[in-house]
Scaffold this motif. Sequence first.
Motif, PDB file in Angstrom:
ATOM      1  N   VAL A  73      -3.092   7.197   1.958  1.00 53.30           N
ATOM      2  CA  VAL A  73      -2.751   6.115   2.913  1.00 53.30           C
ATOM      3  C   VAL A  73      -2.276   4.999   1.872  1.00 53.30           C
ATOM      4  CG1 VAL A  73      -3.017   4.443   4.661  1.00 53.30           C
ATOM      5  CG2 VAL A  73      -4.243   6.559   4.657  1.00 53.30           C
ATOM      6  N   GLY A  74      -1.051   4.732   1.812  1.00 51.66           N
ATOM      7  CA  GLY A  74      -0.477   3.419   0.916  1.00 51.66           C
ATOM      8  C   GLY A  74       0.355   3.868  -0.224  1.00 51.66           C
ATOM      9  N   ALA A  75       1.205   3.143  -0.618  1.00 50.66           N
ATOM     10  CA  ALA A  75       2.157   3.358  -1.873  1.00 50.66           C
ATOM     11  C   ALA A  75       1.311   3.636  -2.861  1.00 50.66           C
ATOM     12  CB  ALA A  75       3.084   2.083  -1.932  1.00 50.66           C
ATOM     13  N   SER A  77      -0.523   6.340  -3.665  1.00 51.19           N
ATOM     14  CA  SER A  77      -1.786   7.199  -3.102  1.00 51.19           C
ATOM     15  C   SER A  77      -1.102   8.605  -3.329  1.00 51.19           C
ATOM     16  CB  SER A  77      -2.445   6.921  -1.769  1.00 51.19           C
ATOM     17  OG  SER A  77      -1.437   6.934  -0.965  1.00 51.19           O
ATOM     18  N   GLU A 104       0.809   8.661   4.196  1.00 51.73           N
ATOM     19  CA  GLU A 104       1.081   7.774   5.081  1.00 51.73           C
ATOM     20  C   GLU A 104       1.292   6.455   4.218  1.00 51.73           C
ATOM     21  OE1 GLU A 104      -2.206   7.324   7.793  1.00 51.73           O
ATOM     22  OE2 GLU A 104      -2.195   9.250   8.574  1.00 51.73           O
ATOM     23  N   ASN A 105       2.349   5.775   4.974  1.00 50.46           N
ATOM     24  CA  ASN A 105       2.722   4.376   4.263  1.00 50.46           C
ATOM     25  C   ASN A 105       3.196   4.538   2.741  1.00 50.46           C
ATOM     26  OD1 ASN A 105       2.218   3.233   6.636  1.00 50.46           O
ATOM     27  ND2 ASN A 105       0.119   3.000   6.006  1.00 50.46           N
ATOM     28  N   GLY A 106       3.998   5.549   2.183  1.00 52.38           N
ATOM     29  CA  GLY A 106       4.313   5.624   1.088  1.00 52.38           C
ATOM     30  C   GLY A 106       3.565   6.464  -0.054  1.00 52.38           C
TER      31      GLY A 106
END
Length: 116
Positions: A73-75, A77, A104-106
């Motif tokens: 989750v997150g850029a 990762s 998710e999210n990059g």
Amino acid sequence: MSGRQRLVAGLTGLAVAVLAGVFCLLSWDRANQVAGIVSALVGILALGAGVLALVSGRDGSVRVANTGPATAVGAGSHANTGLTAQGSMHGGLEVDGTAEARAENGGRANTGYDQL
């Protein structure tokens, strides 16, 4: 400890016990001579074993199987249920039965082999 390691440890202990018994039966001068010869032979044997291990190497095969799920989750990762390695892999490579990897999210996801 594996069976092979137990065998080596047992044989080493037996060799030490036998040498200790032999040294007890010999005079100091004769025991010193025998100890010098045994030390030289053991040193050469250890050198040979090290060179043999260096030359033979390992086949470099890697197997990854039956992993659990992962989520990133997150850029920046990274979720990985397979194998991530830097550089090229030498030898066999098998990735089987890996679980779901989500990003998710990059983020990034990998369920197989990922070379960095």
